[in-house]
Design a protein around this motif. Structure first.
Motif, PDB file in Angstrom:
ATOM      1  N   UNK A   1       0.841  -1.197   0.000  1.00  0.00           N
ATOM      2  CA  UNK A   1       0.000   0.000   0.000  1.00  0.00           C
ATOM      3  C   UNK A   1       0.875   1.245   0.000  1.00  0.00           C
ATOM      4  N   UNK A   2       0.604   2.152  -0.936  1.00  0.00           N
ATOM      5  CA  UNK A   2       1.301   3.437  -0.995  1.00  0.00           C
ATOM      6  C   UNK A   2       0.377   4.584  -0.583  1.00  0.00           C
ATOM      7  N   UNK A   3      -0.915   4.290  -0.522  1.00  0.00           N
ATOM      8  CA  UNK A   3      -1.966   5.209  -0.080  1.00  0.00           C
ATOM      9  C   UNK A   3      -3.004   4.338   0.625  1.00  0.00           C
ATOM     10  N   UNK A   4      -4.078   4.919   1.191  1.00  0.00           N
ATOM     11  CA  UNK A   4      -5.033   4.112   1.959  1.00  0.00           C
ATOM     12  C   UNK A   4      -5.592   2.904   1.199  1.00  0.00           C
ATOM     13  N   UNK A   5      -5.400   1.725   1.802  1.00  0.00           N
ATOM     14  CA  UNK A   5      -5.852   0.459   1.225  1.00  0.00           C
ATOM     15  C   UNK A   5      -6.352  -0.440   2.355  1.00  0.00           C
ATOM     16  N   UNK A   6      -7.433  -1.174   2.075  1.00  0.00           N
ATOM     17  CA  UNK A   6      -7.913  -2.208   2.987  1.00  0.00           C
ATOM     18  C   UNK A   6      -7.979  -3.532   2.224  1.00  0.00           C
ATOM     19  N   UNK A   7      -7.554  -4.606   2.871  1.00  0.00           N
ATOM     20  CA  UNK A   7      -7.660  -5.952   2.305  1.00  0.00           C
ATOM     21  C   UNK A   7      -8.451  -6.810   3.273  1.00  0.00           C
ATOM     22  N   UNK A   8      -9.540  -7.377   2.791  1.00  0.00           N
ATOM     23  CA  UNK A   8     -10.438  -8.191   3.622  1.00  0.00           C
ATOM     24  C   UNK A   8     -10.870  -7.436   4.878  1.00  0.00           C
ATOM     25  N   UNK A   9     -11.103  -6.131   4.713  1.00  0.00           N
ATOM     26  CA  UNK A   9     -11.606  -5.308   5.802  1.00  0.00           C
ATOM     27  C   UNK A   9     -10.553  -4.753   6.734  1.00  0.00           C
ATOM     28  N   UNK A  10      -9.285  -5.098   6.525  1.00  0.00           N
ATOM     29  CA  UNK A  10      -8.214  -4.640   7.410  1.00  0.00           C
ATOM     30  C   UNK A  10      -7.327  -3.623   6.688  1.00  0.00           C
ATOM     31  N   UNK A  11      -7.011  -2.550   7.378  1.00  0.00           N
ATOM     32  CA  UNK A  11      -6.148  -1.523   6.798  1.00  0.00           C
ATOM     33  C   UNK A  11      -4.739  -2.080   6.591  1.00  0.00           C
ATOM     34  N   UNK A  12      -4.159  -1.768   5.445  1.00  0.00           N
ATOM     35  CA  UNK A  12      -2.797  -2.205   5.135  1.00  0.00           C
ATOM     36  C   UNK A  12      -1.862  -1.017   5.322  1.00  0.00           C
ATOM     37  N   UNK A  13      -0.950  -1.125   6.284  1.00  0.00           N
ATOM     38  CA  UNK A  13      -0.019  -0.031   6.542  1.00  0.00           C
ATOM     39  C   UNK A  13       1.201  -0.089   5.626  1.00  0.00           C
ATOM     40  N   UNK A  14       1.583  -1.312   5.207  1.00  0.00           N
ATOM     41  CA  UNK A  14       2.716  -1.425   4.281  1.00  0.00           C
ATOM     42  C   UNK A  14       2.490  -2.572   3.302  1.00  0.00           C
ATOM     43  N   UNK A  15       2.560  -3.811   3.785  1.00  0.00           N
ATOM     44  CA  UNK A  15       2.442  -4.972   2.904  1.00  0.00           C
ATOM     45  C   UNK A  15       1.610  -6.053   3.574  1.00  0.00           C
ATOM     46  N   UNK A  16       0.821  -6.763   2.755  1.00  0.00           N
ATOM     47  CA  UNK A  16       0.035  -7.875   3.277  1.00  0.00           C
ATOM     48  C   UNK A  16      -0.009  -8.995   2.252  1.00  0.00           C
TER      49      UNK A  16
END
Length: 212
Positions: free
Chosen positions: A78-93
């Protein structure tokens, strides 16, 4: 077996002569973007700089997120606001076999790994946001792409009776069909090299490959 014809050492795989992005126009099915790079960026439209590989008509930064294929796994950075499966991604998932992705406030995508025999993934548009050109989905292509009626195919062609295999070998892209196949109207035998600008067809199917 589909995959018996394409097995090769990892260091033999090269896509230097194949465009990194291709459009697949499939009669009666739709248009799909094939991305061959291991790292694919997603973002919004930009007028004065290079766009992302997947540039959506949405209020996103130029490179909002990057999907990375690393061996048998996929990750999202994530380089800007991103959520994956409802969880905020601060860097990598890590992306699961089926993951929901939200970019910004309202851009919704779904990531899937349809086939256990392939590391190629499918990115589908859930919200109305699309690239500026017509496209129904994005295949993050590793070595191969399956087209056919079953859910295990990367591109599901519900009305087809047979499946096709697109795969990379050496510097070329090949197509293999169990039935009769024609390239620009000429009969093709076995696995055949296909190039941008060509039309590939069978008795009940047809597609055209183009560069983007």
């Amino acid at each position: 077996m589909w995959f018996a014809t394409m097995t090769q050492p990892d260091d033999a795989i090269s896509v230097t002569n194949i465009p990194k992005r291709l459009m697949l126009w499939i009669d009666g099915v739709g248009a799909y973007l094939l991305c061959l790079k291991k790292e694919v960026s997603i973002g919004g439209p930009m007028q004065n700089s290079l766009p992302s590989e997947i540039s959506l008509m949405a209020n996103l930064s130029r490179c909002h997120a990057t999907i990375i294929r690393d061996g048998e796994s996929y990750f999202l950075e994530a380089h800007s606001p991103v959520h994956v499966d409802g969880h905020r991604v601060d860097w990598r998932t890590h992306l699961k076999k089926k993951s929901s992705i939200q970019l910004g406030e309202n851009v919704q995508l779904q990531f899937r790994l349809p086939s256990v025999l392939s590391q190629s993934a499918l990115l589908q548009f859930v919200s109305h946001h699309r690239p500026s050109f017509s496209v129904d989905g994005v295949v993050l292509m590793d070595e191969n792409c399956l087209l056919g009626p079953g859910k295990e195919n990367h591109i599901q062609c519900a009305q087809w009776e047979e499946s096709l295999l697109l795969y990379i070998k050496g510097d070329n892209l090949y197509c293999k069909s169990h039935g009769d196949m024609f390239i620009d109207g000429e009969p093709a035998t076995g696995a055949s090299i296909i190039k941008p600008g060509q039309t590939v067809s069978g008795e009940e199917w047809r597609f055209r490959l183009e560069t983007v």
